[in-house]
Design a protein around this motif. Structure first.
Motif, PDB file in Angstrom:
ATOM      1  N   ILE A  50       0.821  -1.220   0.000  1.00 34.02           N
ATOM      2  CA  ILE A  50       0.000   0.000   0.000  1.00 34.02           C
ATOM      3  C   ILE A  50       0.855   1.270   0.000  1.00 34.02           C
ATOM      4  CG2 ILE A  50      -1.749   1.322   1.282  1.00 34.02           C
ATOM      5  CD1 ILE A  50      -2.864  -1.469   2.159  1.00 34.02           C
ATOM      6  N   PRO A  51       1.825   1.438   0.924  1.00 34.09           N
ATOM      7  CA  PRO A  51       2.628   2.663   0.866  1.00 34.09           C
ATOM      8  C   PRO A  51       3.503   2.756  -0.386  1.00 34.09           C
ATOM      9  CG  PRO A  51       3.372   1.248   2.670  1.00 34.09           C
ATOM     10  CD  PRO A  51       2.143   0.640   2.094  1.00 34.09           C
ATOM     11  N   ILE A  52       3.873   1.623  -0.953  1.00 32.47           N
ATOM     12  CA  ILE A  52       4.652   1.621  -2.190  1.00 32.47           C
ATOM     13  C   ILE A  52       3.789   2.162  -3.331  1.00 32.47           C
ATOM     14  CG2 ILE A  52       5.758   0.140  -3.911  1.00 32.47           C
ATOM     15  CD1 ILE A  52       6.630  -1.663  -1.546  1.00 32.47           C
ATOM     16  N   LYS A  53       2.568   1.671  -3.417  1.00 24.62           N
ATOM     17  CA  LYS A  53       1.644   2.153  -4.446  1.00 24.62           C
ATOM     18  C   LYS A  53       1.389   3.646  -4.277  1.00 24.62           C
ATOM     19  CE  LYS A  53      -2.022  -0.429  -5.096  1.00 24.62           C
ATOM     20  NZ  LYS A  53      -3.140  -1.366  -4.908  1.00 24.62           N
ATOM     21  N   ASP A  54       1.172   4.089  -3.040  1.00 21.77           N
ATOM     22  CA  ASP A  54       0.922   5.505  -2.774  1.00 21.77           C
ATOM     23  C   ASP A  54       2.102   6.364  -3.234  1.00 21.77           C
ATOM     24  OD1 ASP A  54      -1.541   4.907  -1.688  1.00 21.77           O
ATOM     25  OD2 ASP A  54      -0.850   5.021   0.401  1.00 21.77           O
ATOM     26  N   ALA A  55       3.319   5.894  -2.954  1.00 22.90           N
ATOM     27  CA  ALA A  55       4.515   6.652  -3.342  1.00 22.90           C
ATOM     28  C   ALA A  55       4.604   6.790  -4.861  1.00 22.90           C
ATOM     29  CB  ALA A  55       5.770   5.978  -2.792  1.00 22.90           C
ATOM     30  N   VAL A  56       4.338   5.706  -5.584  1.00 25.29           N
ATOM     31  CA  VAL A  56       4.415   5.751  -7.049  1.00 25.29           C
ATOM     32  C   VAL A  56       3.303   6.643  -7.613  1.00 25.29           C
ATOM     33  CG1 VAL A  56       4.303   4.392  -9.171  1.00 25.29           C
ATOM     34  CG2 VAL A  56       5.592   3.541  -7.205  1.00 25.29           C
ATOM     35  N   TYR A  57       2.106   6.557  -7.055  1.00 27.46           N
ATOM     36  CA  TYR A  57       1.021   7.428  -7.504  1.00 27.46           C
ATOM     37  C   TYR A  57       1.363   8.898  -7.248  1.00 27.46           C
ATOM     38  CZ  TYR A  57      -2.224   3.523  -8.305  1.00 27.46           C
ATOM     39  OH  TYR A  57      -2.843   2.403  -8.786  1.00 27.46           O
ATOM     40  N   ASP A  58       2.160   9.162  -6.202  1.00 30.53           N
ATOM     41  CA  ASP A  58       2.582  10.531  -5.881  1.00 30.53           C
ATOM     42  C   ASP A  58       3.755  10.991  -6.738  1.00 30.53           C
ATOM     43  OD1 ASP A  58       0.631  10.753  -3.942  1.00 30.53           O
ATOM     44  OD2 ASP A  58       1.979  10.299  -2.265  1.00 30.53           O
ATOM     45  N   GLY A  59       4.265  10.110  -7.614  1.00 29.47           N
ATOM     46  CA  GLY A  59       5.343  10.494  -8.518  1.00 29.47           C
ATOM     47  C   GLY A  59       6.732  10.156  -8.021  1.00 29.47           C
ATOM     48  N   ASP A  60       6.834   9.251  -7.045  1.00 30.76           N
ATOM     49  CA  ASP A  60       8.127   8.884  -6.478  1.00 30.76           C
ATOM     50  C   ASP A  60       8.624   7.547  -7.009  1.00 30.76           C
ATOM     51  OD1 ASP A  60       8.176  11.220  -5.026  1.00 30.76           O
ATOM     52  OD2 ASP A  60       7.329  10.306  -3.222  1.00 30.76           O
ATOM     53  N   PHE A  61       9.895   7.312  -6.830  1.00 33.65           N
ATOM     54  CA  PHE A  61      10.638   6.140  -7.289  1.00 33.65           C
ATOM     55  C   PHE A  61      10.801   5.209  -6.087  1.00 33.65           C
ATOM     56  CE2 PHE A  61      14.518   3.944  -8.364  1.00 33.65           C
ATOM     57  CZ  PHE A  61      14.594   3.941  -9.744  1.00 33.65           C
ATOM     58  N   VAL A  62      10.584   3.903  -6.250  1.00 34.91           N
ATOM     59  CA  VAL A  62      10.679   2.968  -5.128  1.00 34.91           C
ATOM     60  C   VAL A  62      11.593   1.797  -5.477  1.00 34.91           C
ATOM     61  CG1 VAL A  62       9.405   1.414  -3.581  1.00 34.91           C
ATOM     62  CG2 VAL A  62       8.337   3.538  -4.357  1.00 34.91           C
ATOM     63  N   ILE A  63      12.505   1.497  -4.548  1.00 33.22           N
ATOM     64  CA  ILE A  63      13.325   0.293  -4.627  1.00 33.22           C
ATOM     65  C   ILE A  63      12.882  -0.579  -3.459  1.00 33.22           C
ATOM     66  CG2 ILE A  63      15.641  -0.674  -4.540  1.00 33.22           C
ATOM     67  CD1 ILE A  63      16.640   2.111  -5.480  1.00 33.22           C
ATOM     68  N   GLN A  96      12.539  -6.304 -12.014  1.00 33.05           N
ATOM     69  CA  GLN A  96      13.012  -7.085 -10.878  1.00 33.05           C
ATOM     70  C   GLN A  96      14.505  -7.279 -11.054  1.00 33.05           C
ATOM     71  OE1 GLN A  96      10.772 -10.566  -9.893  1.00 33.05           O
ATOM     72  NE2 GLN A  96      12.385 -11.387  -8.574  1.00 33.05           N
ATOM     73  N   LYS A  97      15.264  -6.884 -10.051  1.00 31.81           N
ATOM     74  CA  LYS A  97      16.715  -7.013 -10.086  1.00 31.81           C
ATOM     75  C   LYS A  97      17.093  -8.215  -9.231  1.00 31.81           C
ATOM     76  CE  LYS A  97      20.956  -4.599  -8.904  1.00 31.81           C
ATOM     77  NZ  LYS A  97      21.416  -5.488  -7.859  1.00 31.81           N
ATOM     78  N   GLY A  98      17.527  -9.266  -9.898  1.00 35.50           N
ATOM     79  CA  GLY A  98      17.851 -10.492  -9.175  1.00 35.50           C
ATOM     80  C   GLY A  98      16.621 -11.082  -8.527  1.00 35.50           C
ATOM     81  N   ASP A  99      16.856 -11.810  -7.449  1.00 33.87           N
ATOM     82  CA  ASP A  99      15.747 -12.425  -6.723  1.00 33.87           C
ATOM     83  C   ASP A  99      15.313 -11.594  -5.526  1.00 33.87           C
ATOM     84  OD1 ASP A  99      15.718 -14.579  -8.432  1.00 33.87           O
ATOM     85  OD2 ASP A  99      17.015 -15.821  -7.164  1.00 33.87           O
ATOM     86  N   ASP A 100      15.920 -10.418  -5.357  1.00 29.29           N
ATOM     87  CA  ASP A 100      15.686  -9.721  -4.107  1.00 29.29           C
ATOM     88  C   ASP A 100      15.221  -8.270  -4.200  1.00 29.29           C
ATOM     89  OD1 ASP A 100      18.063  -8.870  -5.141  1.00 29.29           O
ATOM     90  OD2 ASP A 100      19.198  -9.066  -3.298  1.00 29.29           O
ATOM     91  N   GLN A 101      15.161  -7.691  -5.392  1.00 30.98           N
ATOM     92  CA  GLN A 101      14.766  -6.290  -5.482  1.00 30.98           C
ATOM     93  C   GLN A 101      13.782  -6.051  -6.622  1.00 30.98           C
ATOM     94  OE1 GLN A 101      18.300  -3.997  -6.023  1.00 30.98           O
ATOM     95  NE2 GLN A 101      18.919  -4.149  -3.899  1.00 30.98           N
ATOM     96  N   ILE A 102      12.870  -5.116  -6.363  1.00 33.49           N
ATOM     97  CA  ILE A 102      11.953  -4.639  -7.387  1.00 33.49           C
ATOM     98  C   ILE A 102      12.134  -3.131  -7.462  1.00 33.49           C
ATOM     99  CG2 ILE A 102       9.533  -4.302  -8.015  1.00 33.49           C
ATOM    100  CD1 ILE A 102       8.904  -6.892  -6.565  1.00 33.49           C
ATOM    101  N   VAL A 103      12.273  -2.625  -8.673  1.00 24.88           N
ATOM    102  CA  VAL A 103      12.393  -1.187  -8.893  1.00 24.88           C
ATOM    103  C   VAL A 103      11.122  -0.739  -9.602  1.00 24.88           C
ATOM    104  CG1 VAL A 103      13.719   0.628 -10.026  1.00 24.88           C
ATOM    105  CG2 VAL A 103      14.905  -1.363  -9.058  1.00 24.88           C
ATOM    106  N   LEU A 104      10.452   0.246  -9.027  1.00 23.80           N
ATOM    107  CA  LEU A 104       9.180   0.728  -9.546  1.00 23.80           C
ATOM    108  C   LEU A 104       9.290   2.233  -9.757  1.00 23.80           C
ATOM    109  CD1 LEU A 104       6.257  -0.261 -10.128  1.00 23.80           C
ATOM    110  CD2 LEU A 104       5.727   0.301  -7.778  1.00 23.80           C
ATOM    111  N   THR A 105       8.978   2.685 -10.967  1.00 26.42           N
ATOM    112  CA  THR A 105       9.155   4.098 -11.297  1.00 26.42           C
ATOM    113  C   THR A 105       7.817   4.768 -11.588  1.00 26.42           C
ATOM    114  OG1 THR A 105       9.408   3.777 -13.688  1.00 26.42           O
ATOM    115  CG2 THR A 105      11.389   3.551 -12.332  1.00 26.42           C
ATOM    116  N   PRO A 106       7.780   6.082 -11.416  1.00 20.85           N
ATOM    117  CA  PRO A 106       6.549   6.826 -11.687  1.00 20.85           C
ATOM    118  C   PRO A 106       6.416   7.205 -13.158  1.00 20.85           C
ATOM    119  CG  PRO A 106       8.207   8.301 -10.823  1.00 20.85           C
ATOM    120  CD  PRO A 106       8.807   6.912 -10.810  1.00 20.85           C
ATOM    121  N   THR A 107       5.444   8.012 -13.448  1.00 16.54           N
ATOM    122  CA  THR A 107       5.132   8.463 -14.802  1.00 16.54           C
ATOM    123  C   THR A 107       6.363   9.018 -15.518  1.00 16.54           C
ATOM    124  OG1 THR A 107       2.929   9.071 -14.050  1.00 16.54           O
ATOM    125  CG2 THR A 107       3.650  10.014 -16.142  1.00 16.54           C
TER     126      THR A 107
END
Length: 117
Positions: A50-63, A96-107
């Motif tokens: 949920i907070p990850i989705k909120d951050a991306v909707y707000d235009g932020d980058f999440v690792i 997805q970077k390897g088996d341990d990270q997901i990188v999610l970017t905004p618009t």
């Protein structure tokens, strides 16, 4: 090995002299002008999405760190599908970077699939 070690590199021996103390007051004005932030997250269960989705909707980058799950775990599959849908909705990107990270970017931000080195 922690997520920050993976992002910034790790290994070698470092001493206190290798680091410089930064006064955050010197950067307060700069952060007010920033349009995008980079967030570091850990996904332990479905509620962490949920907070990850909120951050991306707000235009932020999440690792996001998914080391608590196996990539064959159905929970991770469901989480990745949910985050992929968010990336599509905002016209961002997800990798997805390897088996341990997901990188999610905004618009308007994409992640290159090629290494610089």
């Amino acid at each position: 090995m922690g997520i920050m070690t993976k992002i910034l590199g790790g290994g070698g021996n470092r001493s206190v002299d290798d680091y410089v103390e930064l006064d955050m007051d010197d950067f307060a004005d700069a952060s007010a002008e920033t349009g995008m932030q980079v967030h570091i997250a850990e996904i332990g269960d479905q509620s962490d999405v949920i907070p990850i989705k909120d951050a991306v909707y707000d235009g932020d980058f999440v690792i996001a760190d998914i080391t608590r799950h196996s990539t064959s775990d159905r929970t991770v599959e469901h989480i990745i599908d949910e985050l992929r849908q968010v990336a599509e909705e905002v016209d961002g990107d997800i990798v997805q970077k390897g088996d341990d990270q997901i990188v999610l970017t905004p618009t308007g931000v994409t992640v290159s699939r090629q290494k610089l080195s």
